[in-house]
Motif scaffolding. Structure first.
Motif, mmCIF file in Angstrom:
data_model
loop_
_atom_site.group_PDB
_atom_site.id
_atom_site.type_symbol
_atom_site.label_atom_id
_atom_site.label_comp_id
_atom_site.label_asym_id
_atom_site.label_seq_id
_atom_site.Cartn_x
_atom_site.Cartn_y
_atom_site.Cartn_z
ATOM 1 N N LEU A 270 -10.193 -62.159 -1.827
ATOM 2 C CA LEU A 270 -11.219 -61.647 -2.739
ATOM 3 C C LEU A 270 -12.585 -61.618 -2.066
ATOM 4 O O LEU A 270 -13.392 -60.702 -2.300
ATOM 5 N N TRP A 271 -12.859 -62.599 -1.226
ATOM 6 C CA TRP A 271 -14.108 -62.610 -0.456
ATOM 7 C C TRP A 271 -14.144 -61.391 0.473
ATOM 8 O O TRP A 271 -15.138 -60.677 0.567
ATOM 9 N N LEU A 272 -13.013 -61.151 1.143
ATOM 10 C CA LEU A 272 -12.897 -59.989 2.015
ATOM 11 C C LEU A 272 -13.075 -58.694 1.221
ATOM 12 O O LEU A 272 -13.744 -57.759 1.675
ATOM 13 N N ASN B 193 -26.107 -62.737 5.554
ATOM 14 C CA ASN B 193 -25.181 -62.190 6.546
ATOM 15 C C ASN B 193 -24.033 -63.136 6.834
ATOM 16 O O ASN B 193 -22.892 -62.700 7.019
ATOM 17 N N ALA B 194 -24.297 -64.435 6.869
ATOM 18 C CA ALA B 194 -23.231 -65.415 7.090
ATOM 19 C C ALA B 194 -22.175 -65.328 5.990
ATOM 20 O O ALA B 194 -20.982 -65.513 6.248
ATOM 21 N N LEU C 96 -14.958 -62.709 -6.774
ATOM 22 C CA LEU C 96 -15.466 -61.472 -6.176
ATOM 23 C C LEU C 96 -16.995 -61.475 -6.072
ATOM 24 O O LEU C 96 -17.557 -60.920 -5.137
ATOM 25 N N ALA C 97 -17.664 -62.089 -7.021
ATOM 26 C CA ALA C 97 -19.131 -62.095 -7.035
ATOM 27 C C ALA C 97 -19.736 -63.218 -6.194
ATOM 28 O O ALA C 97 -20.897 -63.130 -5.787
ATOM 29 N N ALA C 98 -18.974 -64.262 -5.916
ATOM 30 C CA ALA C 98 -19.498 -65.464 -5.256
ATOM 31 C C ALA C 98 -20.236 -65.211 -3.938
ATOM 32 O O ALA C 98 -21.264 -65.867 -3.696
ATOM 33 N N PRO C 99 -19.802 -64.308 -3.067
ATOM 34 C CA PRO C 99 -20.536 -64.126 -1.804
ATOM 35 C C PRO C 99 -21.999 -63.726 -1.984
ATOM 36 O O PRO C 99 -22.826 -63.995 -1.115
#
Length: 121
Positions: free
Chosen positions: A89-91, A60-61, A38-41
């Motif tokens: 999770l990224w979403l 932004n990417a 969840l935190a990775a982005p």
């Protein structure tokens, strides 16, 4: 309701949907892996080390809805539930950001987003 509130509501729905996709894919990850995913982005913030314009582009990417969606579709095509869950999770991360008012960054500075300025001046 104004456009910004609609985008925030959409973000909340995407966050819920992303968590549901990850949960339904039943990968069996421990809770701490979920938190890391969840935190990775937000690692996209490291782009700001190269300046505001590059930072905004990298951040932004990492915060476009299309990228985790494509990762989930790759997972479906490959039959790999880990990719589906990671995409979900990224979403969820992106959706939660938008629901909280953290939008895509403008090249003028980290606090300037398409949903308005973050924080107090």
């Amino acid at each position: 309701m104004n456009a910004k509130l609609w985008q925030r509501a959409e973000g909340a729905g995407m966050a819920l949907g992303g968590v549901m996709v990850a949960g339904f894919s039943s990968v069996g990850w421990p809770w701490w892996v979920w938190l890391l995913a969840l935190a990775a982005p937000d690692l996209g913030m490291l782009g700001y080390l190269a300046g505001r314009r590059v930072g905004a582009a990298v951040y932004n990417a990492a915060h476009l809805y299309a990228v985790p969606f494509l990762l989930m579709m790759l997972g479906v095509a490959a039959g790999h539930v880990g990719l589906i869950a990671a995409g979900g999770l990224w979403l969820a991360h992106i959706g939660a950001d938008r629901a909280l008012g953290y939008g895509l960054k403008l090249p003028t500075g980290f606090r300037d987003t398409h949903l308005g300025r973050i924080g107090s001046d």
